[in-house]
Design an enzyme around this catalytic site. Structure first.
Site, PDB file in Angstrom:
ATOM      1  N   GLY A 262       0.796  -1.230   0.000  1.00  0.00           N
ATOM      2  CA  GLY A 262       0.000   0.000   0.000  1.00  0.00           C
ATOM      3  C   GLY A 262       0.821   1.269   0.000  1.00  0.00           C
TER       4      GLY A 262
ATOM      5  N   GLU B 233       0.677  27.932   5.389  1.00  0.00           N
ATOM      6  CA  GLU B 233      -0.338  27.247   6.192  1.00  0.00           C
ATOM      7  C   GLU B 233      -1.544  28.150   6.383  1.00  0.00           C
ATOM      8  OE1 GLU B 233      -1.106  24.209   7.657  1.00  0.00           O
ATOM      9  OE2 GLU B 233      -2.839  25.294   8.439  1.00  0.00           O
TER      10      GLU B 233
ATOM     11  N   HIS C 202      19.296   4.083  33.605  1.00  0.00           N
ATOM     12  CA  HIS C 202      20.116   5.289  33.488  1.00  0.00           C
ATOM     13  C   HIS C 202      21.399   4.945  32.734  1.00  0.00           C
ATOM     14  CE1 HIS C 202      21.925   9.108  34.505  1.00  0.00           C
ATOM     15  NE2 HIS C 202      23.025   8.454  34.843  1.00  0.00           N
TER      16      HIS C 202
HETATM   17  P1  NAI Z   1      -2.616  17.183   7.406  1.00  0.00           P
HETATM   18  O1  NAI Z   1      -4.064  17.065   7.584  1.00  0.00           O
HETATM   19  O2  NAI Z   1      -1.672  16.642   8.430  1.00  0.00           O
HETATM   20  O3  NAI Z   1      -2.244  18.748   7.213  1.00  0.00           O
HETATM   21  C1  NAI Z   1      -2.810  19.536   6.179  1.00  0.00           C
HETATM   22  C2  NAI Z   1      -2.535  20.987   6.440  1.00  0.00           C
HETATM   23  O4  NAI Z   1      -2.916  21.760   5.294  1.00  0.00           O
HETATM   24  C3  NAI Z   1      -3.323  21.550   7.607  1.00  0.00           C
HETATM   25  O5  NAI Z   1      -2.441  22.188   8.506  1.00  0.00           O
HETATM   26  C4  NAI Z   1      -4.311  22.505   6.946  1.00  0.00           C
HETATM   27  O6  NAI Z   1      -4.656  23.583   7.788  1.00  0.00           O
HETATM   28  C5  NAI Z   1      -3.518  22.963   5.725  1.00  0.00           C
HETATM   29  N1  NAI Z   1      -4.345  23.541   4.633  1.00  0.00           N
HETATM   30  C6  NAI Z   1      -5.544  23.099   4.195  1.00  0.00           C
HETATM   31  N2  NAI Z   1      -6.016  23.911   3.192  1.00  0.00           N
HETATM   32  C7  NAI Z   1      -5.078  24.871   2.993  1.00  0.00           C
HETATM   33  C8  NAI Z   1      -4.973  25.992   2.088  1.00  0.00           C
HETATM   34  N3  NAI Z   1      -5.937  26.306   1.186  1.00  0.00           N
HETATM   35  N4  NAI Z   1      -3.861  26.785   2.156  1.00  0.00           N
HETATM   36  C9  NAI Z   1      -2.891  26.498   3.065  1.00  0.00           C
HETATM   37  N5  NAI Z   1      -2.946  25.462   3.931  1.00  0.00           N
HETATM   38  C10 NAI Z   1      -4.018  24.643   3.904  1.00  0.00           C
HETATM   39  O7  NAI Z   1      -2.329  16.560   5.967  1.00  0.00           O
HETATM   40  P2  NAI Z   1      -1.034  15.918   5.291  1.00  0.00           P
HETATM   41  O8  NAI Z   1       0.211  16.484   5.865  1.00  0.00           O
HETATM   42  O9  NAI Z   1      -1.273  16.054   3.827  1.00  0.00           O
HETATM   43  O10 NAI Z   1      -1.112  14.404   5.721  1.00  0.00           O
HETATM   44  C11 NAI Z   1      -2.194  13.593   5.252  1.00  0.00           C
HETATM   45  C12 NAI Z   1      -2.428  12.411   6.146  1.00  0.00           C
HETATM   46  O11 NAI Z   1      -1.366  11.501   6.090  1.00  0.00           O
HETATM   47  C13 NAI Z   1      -2.629  12.814   7.580  1.00  0.00           C
HETATM   48  O12 NAI Z   1      -3.849  12.295   8.014  1.00  0.00           O
HETATM   49  C14 NAI Z   1      -1.507  12.160   8.317  1.00  0.00           C
HETATM   50  O13 NAI Z   1      -1.941  11.610   9.542  1.00  0.00           O
HETATM   51  C15 NAI Z   1      -1.009  11.056   7.380  1.00  0.00           C
HETATM   52  N6  NAI Z   1       0.434  10.931   7.493  1.00  0.00           N
HETATM   53  C16 NAI Z   1       0.970  10.492   8.662  1.00  0.00           C
HETATM   54  C17 NAI Z   1       2.334  10.445   8.825  1.00  0.00           C
HETATM   55  C18 NAI Z   1       2.883  10.023  10.137  1.00  0.00           C
HETATM   56  O14 NAI Z   1       2.154   9.455  10.930  1.00  0.00           O
HETATM   57  N7  NAI Z   1       4.138  10.301  10.424  1.00  0.00           N
HETATM   58  C19 NAI Z   1       3.252  10.810   7.752  1.00  0.00           C
HETATM   59  C20 NAI Z   1       2.585  11.283   6.593  1.00  0.00           C
HETATM   60  C21 NAI Z   1       1.217  11.329   6.481  1.00  0.00           C
END
Ligand code: NAI
Length: 463
Positions: A42, A201, A442
């Site tokens: 995936g 952002e 530790h």
């Molecule tokens: P996200 O939901 O984490 O962040 C998206 C961001 O884009 C938000 O801060 C939002 O306010 C902003 N945004 C939305 N519309 C906008 C606009 N018109 N202009 C400017 N900013 C805007 O989404 P992301 O980073 O794409 O991740 C997607 C998914 O993938 C998430 O649900 C995340 O949990 C998952 N993921 C998890 C990882 C991990 O656990 N380490 C790594 C990568 C992804």
């Protein structure tokens, strides 16, 4: 007539789907799994968690070698970036792990189908020329990058995380739209490799959903590292120019760069499944609707459809999908399966890492829950000093009356590993006193967790 029959057919071989298939096979069920991609695993294994972590590690080593070794008395001259070799290593890691999933399918005698699956209206599933019948079908088709109005992700230089794992040259200037998990992780990779990175952002803070104090601290650290943040910027469109891209922002002058990385969230992936033929309903966000026991609408009690992972409501995390996969396999195989949604950890693999489990302070305040808070900075931890990783802190939130741990938030080196202890403690209903009384070796970074737990009662030793 079906040409294949199974007890369980899993659609989608990501962490949710393949783990579900293995657990169902362990329970003695005859299992088939289908994926439209040749490589199993995936998004997570092919174009998500694994390749991004490979690049995060390589780019961290590059940055560390260039800037952080002198204080250890190590001099290194002429450090060079071989981007092609870095990408090749990443591809090798992906190949090994996707191959590993294929061999796990063989080991567990799970039939693997390659092709796009779609529901027929006679309670069967079509995969290319095959028709497959199963008593239970599990939809685990994951998610795909979301976009914004006015932003066409099919255009060159307007990228999603998938393309940003494969740039053949370091961009001079990369604009990242969205200061969420992907933006910060991949933005960090390309900044470390030499790009100027500007993060736009929409909100007035980074990492929505994360404890606000931690997000503020993280923003300071990332800004110091060189990420440029422009908060309160609503991107309204991106257009390609001769040399790069031009990003339009509501009420502000547009910003130009070589490339733009769009990471404004992901959306559930159900395209081509023909859910309507099986009576499987979607909600207004496109998620497959589920009820008790992960059951979707449609089909009957004897022939059940279930859905798990990114395609259903909840955090889009590989480990959440895996646990749901196990739970649904156990429900099908034994009648019982369970998942504790309150103890699912969340990790951002930046440097330092940001990890959390349970409630944020904002959530507790919003719910009117009285809590006590203990904090401990890595600056006061001996091991952190020894390894030069003194940035960040641990924060433990515990119920004011019962002392039960309600949330733990960590920013610091190895936060993603340290949070495991906290998630386990919370799964057992531990109090902050329980964590504080447990002997922590530790010198370890984990002592900061113990000290933060002690700090809930004002008893931290080293501050
Ligand atoms: P996200 O939901 O984490 O962040 C998206 C961001 O884009 C938000 O801060 C939002 O306010 C902003 N945004 C939305 N519309 C906008 C606009 N018109 N202009 C400017 N900013 C805007 O989404 P992301 O980073 O794409 O991740 C997607 C998914 O993938 C998430 O649900 C995340 O949990 C998952 N993921 C998890 C990882 C991990 O656990 N380490 C790594 C990568 C992804």
């Amino acid at each position: 007539m079906p040409n294949h029959e199974h007890d369980v057919l899993v659609i989608g071989a990501g962490p949710g789907g393949y783990v579900c298939a293995i657990r169902a096979a362990q329970l003695g069920l005859n299992v088939g799994i289908v994926d439209k991609e040749k490589a199993l695993g995936g998004t997570c294994l092919r174009v998500g968690c694994i390749p991004s972590k490979a690049l995060l590690e390589s780019s961290h080593l590059f940055e560390q070698t260039r800037h952080d070794l002198a204080s250890h008395g190590i001099g290194v001259d002429g450090v060079k970036l071989d981007l092609a070799a870095m990408l090749k290593r990443k591809d090798g890691v992906v190949k090994q792990l996707t191959g590993g999933v294929a061999s796990l399918m063989r080991k567990n005698k799970i039939a693997v189908y390659h092709g796009a699956a779609s529901f027929n209206d006679d309670r069967s599933v079509r995969i290319g020329k095959d028709t497959v019948k199963a008593k239970h079908v599990v939809i685990a088709t994951g998610s795909e990058p979301a976009s914004l109005p006015g932003v066409d992700l099919t255009q060159d230089r307007i990228d999603t995380s998938t393309e940003a794992l494969d740039y053949d040259k370091v961009p001079d200037h990369l604009i990242v739209i969205g200061a969420g998990v992907i933006g910060l992780e991949l933005g960090s990779v390309w900044r470390r490799l030499g790009a100027k990175v500007t993060v736009l952002e929409y909100l007035d803070r980074i990492m929505p959903g994360l404890d606000a104090e931690m997000a503020k601290e993280a923003q300071k650290v990332f800004a110091k590292q060189g990420l440029e943040f422009k908060l309160g910027c609503k991107v309204t469109g991106v257009e390609q120019t001769k040399k790069g891209v031009k990003v339009a922002i509501e009420g502000q002058a547009p910003v130009e760069a070589d490339r733009v990385l769009v990471c404004v969230g992901r959306k559930p992936h159900t395209e081509g499944l023909s859910c309507e033929k099986a009576g499987v309903e979607l909600d207004e966000r496109g998620c497959v609707k589920i009820g008790d026991g992960f059951r979707t609408t449609g089909w009957s009690d004897e022939v059940g459809i279930y859905a798990i992972g990114d395609v259903v409501v909840g955090p889009m995390l590989a480990h959440k999908a895996e646990e749901e996969g196990v739970a649904v396999a156990e429900i099908i195989g034994t009648g019982h399966g369970h998942l504790d949604y309150d103890t699912i950890p969340n990790i951002v693999y930046t440097e330092p890492e940001v990890a959390s489990v349970g409630k944020t302070e904002e959530e507790l305040k919003g719910a009117g829950v009285k809590y006590r808070k203990g904090k401990f900075p890595f600056m006061a931890n001996g091991r952190a000093k020894a390894i030069d990783e003194t940035t960040g802190m641990v924060k433990v939130l515990a119920d004011a009356e019962t002392d039960r741990v309600l949330g733990v938030h960590i920013i610091g080196a190895s936060a993603g590993d340290l949070i495991a202890e906290c998630a386990t403690a919370m799964a057992f209903g531990a109090s902050s006193e329980d964590i504080a009384r447990a002997c922590h070796a530790h010198p370890t970074l984990a002592e900061a967790v113990k000290e933060a737990a002690l700090a809930v009662d004002g008893r931290a030793i080293h501050i």
